[in-house]
Write an enzyme that holds these catalytic residues in place. Structure first.
Site, PDB file in Angstrom:
ATOM      1  N   ASP A  33       0.835  -1.209   0.000  1.00 63.40           N
ATOM      2  CA  ASP A  33       0.000   0.000   0.000  1.00 63.40           C
ATOM      3  C   ASP A  33       0.867   1.255   0.000  1.00 63.40           C
ATOM      4  OD1 ASP A  33       0.878  -0.166   2.609  1.00 63.40           O
ATOM      5  OD2 ASP A  33      -1.092   0.084   3.532  1.00 63.40           O
ATOM      6  N   SER A  34       2.203   1.069   0.035  1.00 58.13           N
ATOM      7  CA  SER A  34       3.115   2.197  -0.174  1.00 58.13           C
ATOM      8  C   SER A  34       2.888   2.811  -1.549  1.00 58.13           C
ATOM      9  CB  SER A  34       4.572   1.752  -0.014  1.00 58.13           C
ATOM     10  OG  SER A  34       4.867   0.680  -0.893  1.00 58.13           O
ATOM     11  N   ASP A  59      -1.114  -6.136   0.012  1.00 61.92           N
ATOM     12  CA  ASP A  59      -1.379  -5.508   1.314  1.00 61.92           C
ATOM     13  C   ASP A  59      -2.866  -5.359   1.598  1.00 61.92           C
ATOM     14  OD1 ASP A  59       0.762  -4.980   2.948  1.00 61.92           O
ATOM     15  OD2 ASP A  59       1.318  -3.133   1.920  1.00 61.92           O
ATOM     16  N   LYS A  85      -1.005  -9.382   3.260  1.00 66.38           N
ATOM     17  CA  LYS A  85      -0.183  -8.925   4.393  1.00 66.38           C
ATOM     18  C   LYS A  85      -1.023  -7.959   5.229  1.00 66.38           C
ATOM     19  CE  LYS A  85       3.441  -6.013   3.797  1.00 66.38           C
ATOM     20  NZ  LYS A  85       2.966  -4.769   4.461  1.00 66.38           N
ATOM     21  N   GLU A 125      -1.009  -5.410   8.652  1.00 64.07           N
ATOM     22  CA  GLU A 125      -0.227  -4.689   9.662  1.00 64.07           C
ATOM     23  C   GLU A 125      -0.846  -4.866  11.050  1.00 64.07           C
ATOM     24  OE1 GLU A 125       0.542  -0.574   8.765  1.00 64.07           O
ATOM     25  OE2 GLU A 125       1.250  -1.047   6.737  1.00 64.07           O
ATOM     26  N   GLU A 183       9.598  -3.986  10.164  1.00 62.99           N
ATOM     27  CA  GLU A 183      10.044  -2.721   9.565  1.00 62.99           C
ATOM     28  C   GLU A 183      10.635  -1.797  10.615  1.00 62.99           C
ATOM     29  OE1 GLU A 183       7.276  -0.952   6.834  1.00 62.99           O
ATOM     30  OE2 GLU A 183       8.375   0.948   6.745  1.00 62.99           O
TER      31      GLU A 183
HETATM   32  O1  KIV Z   1       3.729  -1.110   1.463  1.00 61.67           O
HETATM   33  C1  KIV Z   1       4.850  -1.657   1.308  1.00 61.67           C
HETATM   34  O2  KIV Z   1       5.485  -1.525   0.258  1.00 61.67           O
HETATM   35  C2  KIV Z   1       5.371  -2.424   2.426  1.00 61.67           C
HETATM   36  C3  KIV Z   1       6.807  -2.827   2.399  1.00 61.67           C
HETATM   37  C4  KIV Z   1       7.679  -1.642   2.420  1.00 61.67           C
HETATM   38  C5  KIV Z   1       7.128  -3.814   3.442  1.00 61.67           C
HETATM   39  O3  KIV Z   1       4.655  -2.709   3.339  1.00 61.67           O
END
Ligand code: KIV
Length: 265
Positions: A42-43, A85, A114, A116, A183
């Site tokens: 989600d970055s 994510d 994934k 958080e 992280e």
């Molecule tokens: O959103 C993302 O790209 C991430 C990674 C940096 C681990 O969570």
């Protein structure tokens, strides 16, 4: 790497490489690379859209980018574990909403999701795992909690904070996660959590003794501008090549040396 089974089996074996990417063209490069796993992070909200936080990434946006990356990986999707994510607050809307988000992401081509954090939603992780959706955890600096954390800061620096992270890491594993992203934690804590878990840890700013490493593709290629976190290494100077290429295109256009006859109809 074909599956989460292979991912788990790599614990204590060869380190796992993972790259965060969002677009079809990035996935084409990844498909040709030996990189083990791809994360649609989600970055994308910060890296692609210039947002200050990852909050703008909705399940629908994540699904759209997951589908683009899955198409780009093509047949290599059989060889690359594709993780997507769970975006901002998607794990906090109850089991049914979490199942809907997981369905969206897996239908788009992800093999796993994934999530958080863990406190208050370990049941969501366990429910997805029991439903056949592999889940990877993410602890330490969890960007979706940036305001609660007081900014993008290293986590687990003091004893109490380190103990809390170790407890949370064990809770993520107990809920059934097949792996854990760590992280921005001190390298010693990355080592301690890695040794305490039976599933692989993937570090980003968590030291060299995690079971693998993840970086954002634009960062590792030097394509991002502005503040560069200490954990980023530029593995290829694509940013410099892009600047030179853009200047050369401008000059060639100004000089009318582009297009040449061979580039014209
Ligand atoms: O959103 C993302 O790209 C991430 C990674 C940096 C681990 O969570």
């Amino acid at each position: 790497m074909k599956s989460v089974l292979e991912f788990r089996a790599r614990k204590g074996q060869a380190p796992i490489s993972m790259v965060s990417a969002y677009t079809h063209w990035e996935a084409r490069f990844l498909a040709e690379s030996p990189v083990d796993c791809v994360l649609v992070g989600d970055s994308l909200a910060t890296v692609l859209d210039g947002e200050a936080t990852t909050f703008a990434a909705t399940p629908e946006i994540m699904a759209r980018h997951t589908a683009a990356v899955a198409r780009g990986l093509g047949e290599s999707a059989q060889r690359k574990l594709l993780v997507a994510d769970f975006p901002f607050l998607a794990a906090r809307r109850g089991l049914s909403a979490a199942v809907d988000t997981a369905a969206l992401l897996l239908r788009a081509g992800a093999h796993a999701v994934k999530i958080e954090g863990v406190d208050g939603h370990a049941d969501v992780i366990a429910h997805l795992v029991e439903s056949g959706v592999p889940v990877m955890g993410h602890l330490g600096l969890t960007p979706q909690a940036v305001h609660a954390l007081g900014g993008y800061k290293v986590q687990g620096r003091n004893t109490a904070a380190a103990e809390a992270l170790l407890r949370q890491a064990k809770a993520v594993e107990a809920a059934g996660a097949f792996g854990l992203v760590l992280e921005c934690v001190p390298a010693a804590l990355g080592r301690e959590i890695t040794a305490a878990l039976g599933v692989p840890t993937i570090g980003i700013g968590a030291g060299a003794e995690c079971d693998g490493q993840v970086l954002v593709m634009a960062d590792l290629l030097g394509l991002t501008t502005g503040h560069r976190p200490r954990f980023v290494r530029e593995f290829a100077p694509a940013g410099a090549a892009a600047r030179a290429g853009l200047a050369a295109f401008h000059t060639a256009t100004a000089e009318r040396s582009f297009p040449a006859a061979a580039e014209s109809y």
